[in-house]
Motif scaffolding. Sequence first.
Motif, PDB file in Angstrom:
ATOM      1  N   ASN A  53       1.328  -5.212   3.590  1.00 28.11           N
ATOM      2  CA  ASN A  53       0.715  -5.886   4.768  1.00 28.11           C
ATOM      3  C   ASN A  53       0.736  -7.347   4.877  1.00 28.11           C
ATOM      4  O   ASN A  53       0.424  -7.951   3.451  1.00 28.11           O
TER       5      ASN A  53
ATOM      6  N   THR B 285       0.771  -1.246   0.086  1.00 27.84           N
ATOM      7  CA  THR B 285      -0.138  -0.028   0.208  1.00 27.84           C
ATOM      8  C   THR B 285       1.008   1.145  -0.091  1.00 27.84           C
ATOM      9  O   THR B 285       2.057   1.205   0.411  1.00 27.84           O
TER      10      THR B 285
ATOM     11  N   TRP C 200       2.677  -5.759   9.495  1.00 28.92           N
ATOM     12  CA  TRP C 200       3.141  -4.826   8.458  1.00 28.92           C
ATOM     13  C   TRP C 200       4.478  -4.448   8.356  1.00 28.92           C
ATOM     14  O   TRP C 200       5.280  -4.593   9.401  1.00 28.92           O
TER      15      TRP C 200
ATOM     16  N   PRO D 195      -1.279   2.701   4.131  1.00 29.57           N
ATOM     17  CA  PRO D 195      -2.309   2.364   5.068  1.00 29.57           C
ATOM     18  C   PRO D 195      -1.952   0.846   5.644  1.00 29.57           C
ATOM     19  O   PRO D 195      -1.222   0.086   4.683  1.00 29.57           O
ATOM     20  N   ILE D 196      -2.166   0.727   6.877  1.00 26.81           N
ATOM     21  CA  ILE D 196      -1.979  -0.517   7.353  1.00 26.81           C
ATOM     22  C   ILE D 196      -3.480  -1.089   7.410  1.00 26.81           C
ATOM     23  O   ILE D 196      -4.378  -0.749   8.036  1.00 26.81           O
ATOM     24  N   LEU D 197      -3.665  -2.243   6.733  1.00 27.23           N
ATOM     25  CA  LEU D 197      -4.882  -2.643   6.431  1.00 27.23           C
ATOM     26  C   LEU D 197      -5.495  -3.620   7.751  1.00 27.23           C
ATOM     27  O   LEU D 197      -4.678  -4.394   8.523  1.00 27.23           O
ATOM     28  N   ALA D 198      -6.732  -3.389   8.252  1.00 30.13           N
ATOM     29  CA  ALA D 198      -7.405  -3.870   9.450  1.00 30.13           C
ATOM     30  C   ALA D 198      -7.183  -5.535   9.266  1.00 30.13           C
ATOM     31  O   ALA D 198      -7.444  -5.872   8.295  1.00 30.13           O
TER      32      ALA D 198
ATOM     33  N   PHE E  58     -10.208   0.109  -1.646  1.00 36.03           N
ATOM     34  CA  PHE E  58     -10.313   0.342  -0.312  1.00 36.03           C
ATOM     35  C   PHE E  58     -11.790   0.370   0.227  1.00 36.03           C
ATOM     36  O   PHE E  58     -11.896   0.754   1.400  1.00 36.03           O
TER      37      PHE E  58
ATOM     38  N   VAL F 176     -12.798  -0.942   3.369  1.00 38.74           N
ATOM     39  CA  VAL F 176     -11.724  -1.737   4.061  1.00 38.74           C
ATOM     40  C   VAL F 176     -10.978  -0.822   5.243  1.00 38.74           C
ATOM     41  O   VAL F 176     -10.959   0.364   4.915  1.00 38.74           O
TER      42      VAL F 176
ATOM     43  N   TRP G  32      -8.425   1.018   7.529  1.00 34.60           N
ATOM     44  CA  TRP G  32      -7.228   0.950   7.703  1.00 34.60           C
ATOM     45  C   TRP G  32      -6.721   1.989   8.817  1.00 34.60           C
ATOM     46  O   TRP G  32      -7.403   2.747   9.040  1.00 34.60           O
ATOM     47  N   ARG G  33      -5.525   2.140   8.895  1.00 32.39           N
ATOM     48  CA  ARG G  33      -5.033   3.189   9.828  1.00 32.39           C
ATOM     49  C   ARG G  33      -3.487   3.508   9.195  1.00 32.39           C
ATOM     50  O   ARG G  33      -3.108   2.663   8.518  1.00 32.39           O
TER      51      ARG G  33
END
Length: 140
Positions: free
Chosen positions: A53, A5, A95, A87-90, A74, A77, A79-80
Amino acid sequence: MTVVTGRTGDQLLGLAVNSFTSVSLRPALVAFCVARMSSTWPQLRPVGTFCVNILAEDQEALSRAFAAHGPDRFSGVGWRPAPSGAPILAGALAWVDCAVEAEHEAGDHLIVVGRVRELDLDHEGRPLVFYRGGYGRFEP
Ligand SMILES: Cc1cc2nc3c(=O)[nH]c(=O)nc-3n(C[C@H](O)[C@H](O)[C@H](O)COP(=O)(O)O)c2cc1C
């Protein structure tokens, strides 16, 4: 399976990647291969940073979404932002936030080498794997 990402301004970028590998411990380097035809990489390259990720075994649908062409990958989706903003995907297991270190031509792909800036494990669990043309998981 991984999703690589990135973020440029308000635009979120990401694509499914199974060619992710570790490269070097000192310095900490990783790599993935991206198709020359990729529409995402030319947008991500100038950003200079990306986040890998590592998907969990229950994230097949997410992997498919990030391999599909079409509407916003996205959408829906969670993310933070990683330290780079990518983005770090939930739900991802882990990561790896990277700066682009080098890019090498390799046939119809490019080998992108990333210098690891930060990384963390988010969840215990087993990874989503792609093997012989299908998604799968490790036996318990
Ligand atoms: C299981 C799987 C693994 C993939 N691995 C890679 C990969 O390592 N490198 C790559 O460039 N594309 C890979 N892809 C394809 C991209 O995710 C897909 O082509 C995506 O649509 C690329 O979008 P883009 O044009 O936005 O770059 C993979 C697809 C799947 C289904």
